[in-house]
Design a protein around this motif. Structure first.
Motif, short mmCIF file in Angstrom:
data_model
loop_
_atom_site.label_atom_id
_atom_site.label_comp_id
_atom_site.label_asym_id
_atom_site.label_seq_id
_atom_site.Cartn_x
_atom_site.Cartn_y
_atom_site.Cartn_z
N SER A 204 0.83 -1.20 0.00
CA SER A 204 0.00 0.00 0.00
C SER A 204 0.87 1.25 0.00
CB SER A 204 -0.92 -0.01 1.23
OG SER A 204 -1.67 1.18 1.30
N ASN A 205 0.69 2.11 -1.00
CA ASN A 205 1.43 3.37 -1.17
C ASN A 205 2.94 3.17 -1.32
OD1 ASN A 205 -0.87 5.04 -1.03
ND2 ASN A 205 -0.84 4.94 1.21
N ALA A 206 3.36 1.99 -1.69
CA ALA A 206 4.79 1.75 -1.90
C ALA A 206 5.30 2.58 -3.08
CB ALA A 206 5.04 0.27 -2.18
N GLY A 207 6.49 3.17 -2.91
CA GLY A 207 7.10 3.96 -3.98
C GLY A 207 6.32 5.19 -4.37
N LEU A 208 5.54 5.72 -3.44
CA LEU A 208 4.62 6.80 -3.79
C LEU A 208 5.32 8.09 -4.17
CD1 LEU A 208 1.59 7.33 -4.03
CD2 LEU A 208 1.58 8.08 -1.65
N GLY B 1 13.11 8.79 -1.03
CA GLY B 1 13.22 10.13 -0.46
C GLY B 1 13.27 11.21 -1.51
N SER B 2 13.22 10.83 -2.78
CA SER B 2 13.27 11.79 -3.87
C SER B 2 12.41 11.27 -5.01
CB SER B 2 14.71 12.03 -4.33
OG SER B 2 14.76 12.94 -5.41
N THR B 3 12.12 12.15 -5.95
CA THR B 3 11.25 11.76 -7.07
C THR B 3 11.99 11.07 -8.20
OG1 THR B 3 11.52 13.91 -8.16
CG2 THR B 3 9.70 13.68 -6.58
N ASN B 4 13.33 11.15 -8.20
CA ASN B 4 14.07 10.68 -9.38
C ASN B 4 15.31 9.86 -9.04
OD1 ASN B 4 15.52 12.76 -8.29
ND2 ASN B 4 15.89 13.84 -10.22
N ALA C 235 17.58 2.45 -6.32
CA ALA C 235 17.41 2.60 -4.88
C ALA C 235 16.40 1.55 -4.40
CB ALA C 235 16.92 4.00 -4.53
N THR C 236 16.69 0.94 -3.24
CA THR C 236 15.84 -0.13 -2.74
C THR C 236 15.46 0.10 -1.29
OG1 THR C 236 16.85 -1.75 -4.23
CG2 THR C 236 15.68 -2.61 -2.32
N ALA C 237 14.16 0.02 -0.99
CA ALA C 237 13.65 0.11 0.37
C ALA C 237 12.81 -1.12 0.65
CB ALA C 237 12.81 1.38 0.54
N TYR D 61 12.74 3.62 4.06
CA TYR D 61 12.87 4.91 3.38
C TYR D 61 14.29 5.06 2.85
CZ TYR D 61 11.84 9.96 2.78
OH TYR D 61 11.62 11.22 2.29
N VAL D 62 14.45 5.07 1.53
CA VAL D 62 15.77 5.21 0.93
C VAL D 62 15.87 6.59 0.29
CG1 VAL D 62 14.99 4.12 -1.25
CG2 VAL D 62 17.45 4.18 -0.66
N THR D 63 17.00 7.29 0.56
CA THR D 63 17.12 8.68 0.12
C THR D 63 18.21 8.89 -0.93
OG1 THR D 63 18.62 9.17 1.96
CG2 THR D 63 16.25 9.54 2.32
#
Length: 222
Positions: free
Chosen positions: A159-163, A181-184, A188-190, A196-198
């Protein structure tokens, strides 16, 4: 003229309309052919072998092709395949569609913004709903990948993953609200609820207290 209870009406161009008063039916004939129209009280089975009957048992060797819209009052059952040129809806909401190239979208609003994106699989309420040009994405869960527009090769499950992702590529978010943690970001893997990966090219295992709505730290055993 009348004949044994029948009324014959010449309509022009050789067309003959015969009204059978005993069955309230009309027979239109021209050039040796005839079209039978059943009226109130008419026995459809005796009028035409190609008539589609109103019955519950299976009628063999009967086909139909209808242009326009229709409505089934209760249950529609098919003994074979169902083919549609559009989408499948429940209560007016699209729940199954495959617009674009080799896509499959399941769930209300899933993939609803897709234009040219291809080879995507979205499952869940509004999963991938804003994707328009992204390719090879897999989003499962309500809202999963819901903000992605042109990002490709992403896998978001939960639910809401990678939002937060919009244009990032090759990212993975597994778990409820696991996010970027960013749009682009790239690669990156969480993994884990609220993980939460930034940074790009990074892996986060589990939640971190105070980040992304997490209230506890995750202990990782190796």
């Amino acid at each position: 003229s009348t004949r044994g209870g029948d009324v014959n009406i010449v309509t022009g161009n050789g067309m003959l309309a015969t009204v059978d008063q005993s069955t309230n039916s009309i027979v239109l004939s021209a050039s040796g052919a005839s079209l039978l129209l059943g009226g109130k009280g008419a026995d459809a089975e005796t009028l035409s072998p190609s008539y589609i009957y109103n019955q519950t048992s299976l009628q063999t060797n009967a086909s139909f092709n209808i242009d326009g819209s229709g409505q089934v009052g209760t249950t529609f059952s098919a003994g074979g395949n169902i083919n549609t040129g559009g989408a499948y809806q429940i209560g007016g909401n699209t729940v199954l569609a495959n617009p674009g190239s080799a896509n499959i979208f399941v769930g209300q609003g899933a993939g609803s913004g897709n234009t040219t994106g291809g080879l995507n699989s979205f499952l869940g309420y509004h999963a991938g709903s804003l994707n328009n040009k992204g390719n090879w994405n897999t989003f499962t869960g309500s809202g999963a990948g819901g903000a992605t527009t042109t990002g490709s090769n992403n896998t978001f499950s939960g639910s809401n993953a990678g939002l937060n992702n919009t244009t990032g590529n090759n990212n993975t978010a597994l778990g409820s609200s696991a996010n970027m943690g960013s749009t682009n970001l790239t690669n990156a893997t969480a993994i884990g609820a609220n993980a939460y990966v930034t940074q790009s090219n990074s892996l986060i295992l589990g939640s971190i207290n105070g980040q992304n709505g997490a209230s506890v730290n995750t202990k990782v055993g190796i």
